[in-house]
Design an enzyme around this catalytic site. Structure first.
Site, PDB file in Angstrom:
ATOM      1  CE  LYS A  38      -3.787  -0.459   2.387  1.00 56.69           C
ATOM      2  NZ  LYS A  38      -4.373  -0.753   3.711  1.00 56.69           N
ATOM      3  NE  ARG A 109      -5.313   3.419   3.630  1.00 50.25           N
ATOM      4  CZ  ARG A 109      -5.354   3.661   2.318  1.00 50.25           C
ATOM      5  NH1 ARG A 109      -4.754   4.731   1.821  1.00 50.25           N
ATOM      6  NH2 ARG A 109      -5.955   2.818   1.521  1.00 50.25           N
ATOM      7  N   GLY A 118      -8.537  -6.744   3.769  1.00 54.65           N
ATOM      8  CA  GLY A 118      -9.421  -6.846   4.921  1.00 54.65           C
ATOM      9  C   GLY A 118      -8.807  -7.538   6.119  1.00 54.65           C
ATOM     10  CG  MET A 120      -3.684  -6.723   9.751  1.00 52.15           C
ATOM     11  SD  MET A 120      -1.944  -6.552   9.851  1.00 52.15           S
ATOM     12  CE  MET A 120      -1.528  -6.555   8.142  1.00 52.15           C
ATOM     13  NE  ARG A 359      -5.794  -4.505  -3.258  1.00 51.76           N
ATOM     14  CZ  ARG A 359      -6.412  -4.563  -2.094  1.00 51.76           C
ATOM     15  NH1 ARG A 359      -5.752  -4.472  -0.989  1.00 51.76           N
ATOM     16  NH2 ARG A 359      -7.711  -4.731  -2.046  1.00 51.76           N
ATOM     17  CG  HIS A 481     -14.030 -10.194   3.751  1.00 55.00           C
ATOM     18  ND1 HIS A 481     -14.494 -11.437   4.111  1.00 55.00           N
ATOM     19  CD2 HIS A 481     -12.714 -10.179   4.033  1.00 55.00           C
ATOM     20  CE1 HIS A 481     -13.501 -12.128   4.621  1.00 55.00           C
ATOM     21  NE2 HIS A 481     -12.404 -11.389   4.585  1.00 55.00           N
ATOM     22  CB  SER A 807      11.847 -42.872 -12.383  1.00 60.28           C
ATOM     23  OG  SER A 807      10.662 -42.171 -12.085  1.00 60.28           O
ATOM     24  CB  CYS A 874       7.293 -41.373 -11.244  1.00 55.96           C
ATOM     25  SG  CYS A 874       8.135 -42.473 -10.109  1.00 55.96           S
ATOM     26  CE1 TYR A 894       9.656 -39.271 -16.105  1.00 57.02           C
ATOM     27  CE2 TYR A 894      11.638 -39.596 -17.427  1.00 57.02           C
ATOM     28  CZ  TYR A 894      10.723 -40.057 -16.488  1.00 57.02           C
ATOM     29  OH  TYR A 894      10.890 -41.291 -15.930  1.00 57.02           O
TER      30      TYR A 894
END
Ligand code: ADP
Ligand code: MG
Ligand code: MG
Length: 915
Positions: A38, A109, A118, A120, A359, A481, A807, A874, A894
């Site tokens: 903020k 703030r 929301g 704080m 933001r 909210h 693997s 895997c 992979y």
């Protein structure tokens, strides 16, 4: 990491407070770590020349210091630095805090690095007391406005700083209760209808309630108010709901919050004033439209808290075209500047526009994908950036079910459509009604699907919202909210459904125009894409993307969603280095996986091939055999089944590689437990019951996970792998003869020493050569091993001399690496996560420091002795984006995951490659 206390002492000249004012600020958007999101963005907007009320930001380092030093501040902060910053703000504003004639009022703030909407509480109108309120009334010529500000201030300060809270989630806020009583007594509905006298009375009643409940007087001294508010902001960093939110969003506790003190502007000065919240694009669908809400004669909290349902921003265009045009221009400038969808807060004071926050906007997965795609098309970002903009998990939303259209239409024609609210979180949800977050959690813990129904939600409800399938609120807009949090969690949400009447105490939901009364536990269905609330249960069905992938549905393939999804998959394919395989055992799974983009099978488990039909009898006969001959006879019977299975799988996979793991689980898993079943078996295999029971007993192990399983089985009974290899090779030869270029990769499980692999490898090669000679067909097969025992990882240099591939079986490697059985970890893992012993579940996301280190050592040493060694993963973690990124950095070839995770894995791999 937190700065050490020595550091802080050594640099007592450190700057702790940063000012901002229109046209110039000490900070900017890059300073989020220090100023919080903020504060940094307020500074950035001020630097851009946007109309930002001036103020200053107390840095996150003060918060960190505060917690490291028994809740005290760096020396001089309160005595010197803060008063100086305040004096400078006072001179900019030409007003003084506490001046009885013309008081400066400020907001206090909080604001951390990552936005925590929301979480704080903000305190507005700070600086008012019994004297300054008169000054404000005089100056503004509007006593009602002054007392409205004071009323709000006492309420917020009483809640946040003096902590007068609701008794529990079933009760309303004590201040709201007083307010409701007042409105009822006066026979009015809206806050705006309260007159000056009502507001004066309310201030008195609030103060009395605070005194009664806390034993403390409301502070009249503005400087004391300011210090109290700053303390509350830093204190709120460690309140319960902030901690829960951090946990859900993986925000570390040491970041701390910054605290912003800013001159007030007033949206509650009358009908030419107002306040609003907007997104530069639609946060639910991603559409490029200006999207927001506002209320006239209101202060910021009113829009977000959802106590009044606000107007759509398009109405402002008619109501005040000049302000709308200015706002729309700011919207464009912000998008061009940040090159992203922004979430903004603004206030209009007597026809003058002020920007209070911006933001990067939270958005649904659907919106994230669409916005990134369209911004690329618009030339705002390139395709690499577009990929980096998407959290791979967000793709899950494109794959999520929607309502079965016929069932939904039927429900509507039966008159089950109850009401329409705001479509705040898209998707389809059906479940049982709960009226509190607590109940929602309990019911969902019992495995039920839950719809959380609330008048409005507050940060206390977060856990319950997370547990619910869908959220329905009576009040609040698209930016309430409930809507914000739901979108962030990817939950279905309908907000501001004004037709609902919820009675928490009776546990009842009434709906205007509907006779039926709904109780807790009744079924409700929410279409979050349209905002429709429907009575009863509606089945869900697959999304457009799934439709195209699974059935090639051509109608769905015309949809915008599919087009965008497909584009992202192509981009991901362009940039990723990792190949993506799937874990599949059966031809139909393999086909699905290919449709989703699988490039091979990373793990085919062969044990399922031992169940089903009458094969299980032959399997049991094989297991209970006393001699090698008996065992071979039983295996003979299994061979054709296995060959068919492999043939089907190879055929489905075409030329793609297939890794087949030889039989892994302990044998007793295949044996019957019920008495009648055992009797039945004894008849079938022609062995006396006593003998069968005895042999079953002999196979019993006290710790089967570490017993006779994996390659150990084949070393004791070589005829088992021999049969499996024969089946694999015969199937491969047949496929080869049909013209496919199949490369089976035969994987030996649970190797811990090189000797095990050598011996098993010899069996495999012997049989493979024999089959190729018999069939007069050459097959290019590979032999490798699963690395799932820590010893194998640590001796990978030797093992790699006998393996063509590894693997990483990270399920067992995690179990054995951590000494923690996955099936039993449920007892303590949640506590471990709460205590931050583990940040995430190591069975879902690889424990990179421990298990990951074993993999790293293994990969390095394995490749040293065998540079051609092929490496893959895997385990379950193979579909987790953080794990995939780690695998990329290890240079694996992979990852293998379940078919439905493939799109997510592709995106994660591309993101990892793009850094
Ligand atoms: P959050 O972090 O929950 O978004 P904010 O700090 O943004 O909280 O504040 C909550 C509300 O108070 C917002 O609607 C904001 O616009 C309003 N607000 C904050 N500071 C001021 C101010 N200086 N003047 C007027 N309104 C303010
Ligand atoms: Mg805000
Ligand atoms: Mg294993």
């Amino acid at each position: 990491m937190p700065t050490s206390s020595l550091d802080l002492q050594a640099t007592s000249e450190k700057q702790y407070i940063y000012t901002f004012t229109e046209g110039g600020a000490e900070g900017d958007a890059t300073m989020k770590n220090l100023l919080g999101g903020k504060g940094a963005n307020l500074a950035e907007m001020a630097n851009l020349g946007l109309p930002v009320p001036p103020g200053f930001t107390i840095s996150t380092e003060v918060c960190t210091y505060y917690y490291e030093h028994g809740k005290t501040y760096p020396s001089g902060l309160l005595e010197k630095t803060l008063p100086e910053a305040l004096a400078s703000l006072e001179s900019t504003m030409g007003k003084k805090l506490g001046d009885p004639d013309d008081p400066l009022l400020v907001s206090v703030r909080s604001g951390a690095r990552a936005s925590m909407p929301g979480m704080m509480d903000t305190i507005l109108n700070l600086g008012l007391n019994d004297r300054t309120v008169e000054g404000l009334a005089e100056r503004s010529g509007n006593p009602r406005f002054a007392w409205d500000c004071y009323r709000r201030f006492v309420q917020m300060y009483g809640d946040v700083v003096m902590e007068l809270k609701p008794v529990d989630a079933r009760h309303e806020d004590p201040f709201e209760e007083i307010l409701d009583r007042k409105k009822a007594a006066r026979g009015i509905e809206l806050d705006t209808e309260l007159d000056t006298n009502d507001l004066k009375e309310l201030v008195g009643e609030y103060k009395q309630a605070i005194l009664d409940a806390t034993g403390m007087e409301f502070p009249e001294d503005p400087l004391e108010q300011l210090k109290g508010a700053i303390g509350a902001v830093f204190g709120s960093w460690n309140n319960e709901r902030a901690i829960i939110y951090r946990k859900l969003n993986h925000i570390p506790g040491y970041w701390g919050t910054a605290c912003n003190v800013q001159a007030m502007v007033f949206g509650n000065m009358g009908e030419s004033s107002g306040t609003g919240v907007a997104f530069t694009r639609d946060a639910a669908s991603g559409e490029n439209i200006f999207y927001g809400e506002y209320l006239m004669n209101a202060q910021g909290e009113d829009v977000v808290a959802g106590t009044r349902t606000p107007l759509p921003i398009t109405d402002l265009k008619a109501q005040n075209p000049a302000i709308y045009a200015q706002l729309d221009d700011i919207r464009m400038r912000l998008e061009q500047h940040y090159r992203d969808m922004m979430d903004i807060e603004f206030t209009i004071e007597n026809g003058r526009l002020f920007m209070l926050q911006c933001r990067v906007g939270k958005r649904t997965g659907l919106a994230a994908v669409r916005i990134a795609y369209e911004m690329q098309q618009e030339g705002l970002i390139d395709e690499k950036e577009a990929i980096l903009r998407i959290d791979p998990e967000q793709l899950v939303q494109l794959l999520k079910p929607v309502f079965d259209r016929q069932q939904k239409e039927a429900a509507i024609s039966e008159g089950r459509l109850l009401a329409k609210g705001l479509n705040a979180g898209p998707g389809a949800a059906t479940g049982k009604i709960c009226f509190s977050a607590q109940d929602a959690r309990e019911l969902s813990d019992q495995g039920e699907q839950v719809i959380l129904v609330r008048i409005e939600t507050s940060p206390e409800d977060i856990k319950g919202m997370a547990a619910a399938e869908g959220i329905l609120t009576q009040r609040g807009g698209m930016t309430s909210h409930a809507a914000l949090v739901a979108r962030q969690m990817g939950k279905v949400c309908i907000a501001g459904c004004g037709d609902l009447k919820i009675d928490y105490r009776k546990g009842e939901l009434h709906i205007n125009g509907a006779e039926q009364v709904f109780k807790e536990g009744d079924y409700l269905s929410l279409d979050g894409t349209t905002g429709e609330v429907i009575a009863g249960k509606i089945e869900t069905r697959s999304s457009e993307v799934i439709d195209v992938l699974e059935t090639g549905n051509s109608e769905a393939a015309m949809s915008e969603t599919w087009k965008i999804f497909n584009q992202f998959m192509r981009w991901a394919d362009t940039y990723r280095k990792l190949r993506i395989r799937t874990n599949a055992d059966q031809p139909d799974q393999a086909k699905t996986a290919i449709a989703f983009g699988a490039e091979g099978i990373g793990l085919c488990r062969t044990e399922h091939m031992f169940f089903g039909g009458d094969r299980i009898d032959s399997v049991r006969e094989m297991i209970l055999a006393d001699t090698r001959e008996e065992r071979k006879t039983a295996l003979e019977k299994l061979l054709p089944y296995q060959r068919e299975d492999f043939y089907g799988l190879f055929k489905a996979m075409g030329d793609r590689p297939v890794t087949i793991r030889l039989l892994d689980p302990p044998l007793h898993e295949f044996l019957p437990h019920e008495e009648t079943e055992i009797e039945d078996l004894s008849r079938k295999i022609n062995l006396p019951l006593q003998e069968v029971l005895q042999r079953i007993d002999n196979l019993r192990e006290s710790n089967p996970m570490l017993g006779l399983r994996g390659c150990r089985l084949g070393i004791l009974y070589p005829e088992i792998p021999a049969m499996q290899v024969r089946a694999i090779m015969e199937a491969a030869c047949r496929i080869r003869k049909e013209g496919h270029n199949i490369v089976p990769e035969i994987m030996v499980p649970l190797v811990s020493t090189v000797g095990e692999l050598e011996i098993t490898g010899e069996i495999i090669h012997k049989i493979a050569r024999r089959v190729m000679a018999e069939q007069e067909t050459g097959i290019n097969y590979l032999v490798g091993t699963m690395i799932e025992v820590p010893r194998a990882a640590l001796t990978s240099g030797d093992i790699a001399k006998h393996a063509e591939f590894f693997s990483y079986g990270t399920n067992d490697l995690t179990q054995m690496g951590l000494g923690m059985s996955r099936d039993d970890a449920g007892q303590f893992l949640p506590t471990y996560q709460n205590l931050d012993i583990f940040h995430t579940d190591p069975f879902c996301s690889l424990d990179q420091d421990g298990v990951g280190r074993l993999m790293k050592i293994s990969a390095m040493e394995g490749r040293k002795t065998n540079p051609d060694l092929k490496l893959g993963i895997c385990g379950e973690q193979g579909g987790d984006p953080a794990t995939i990124s780690f695998c990329h950095s290890l240079g694996l070839n992979y990852v293998s995951c379940s078919p439905y995770r493939i799109p997510i894995a592709k995106m994660a791999a591309a993101r990892a490659a793009l850094g």
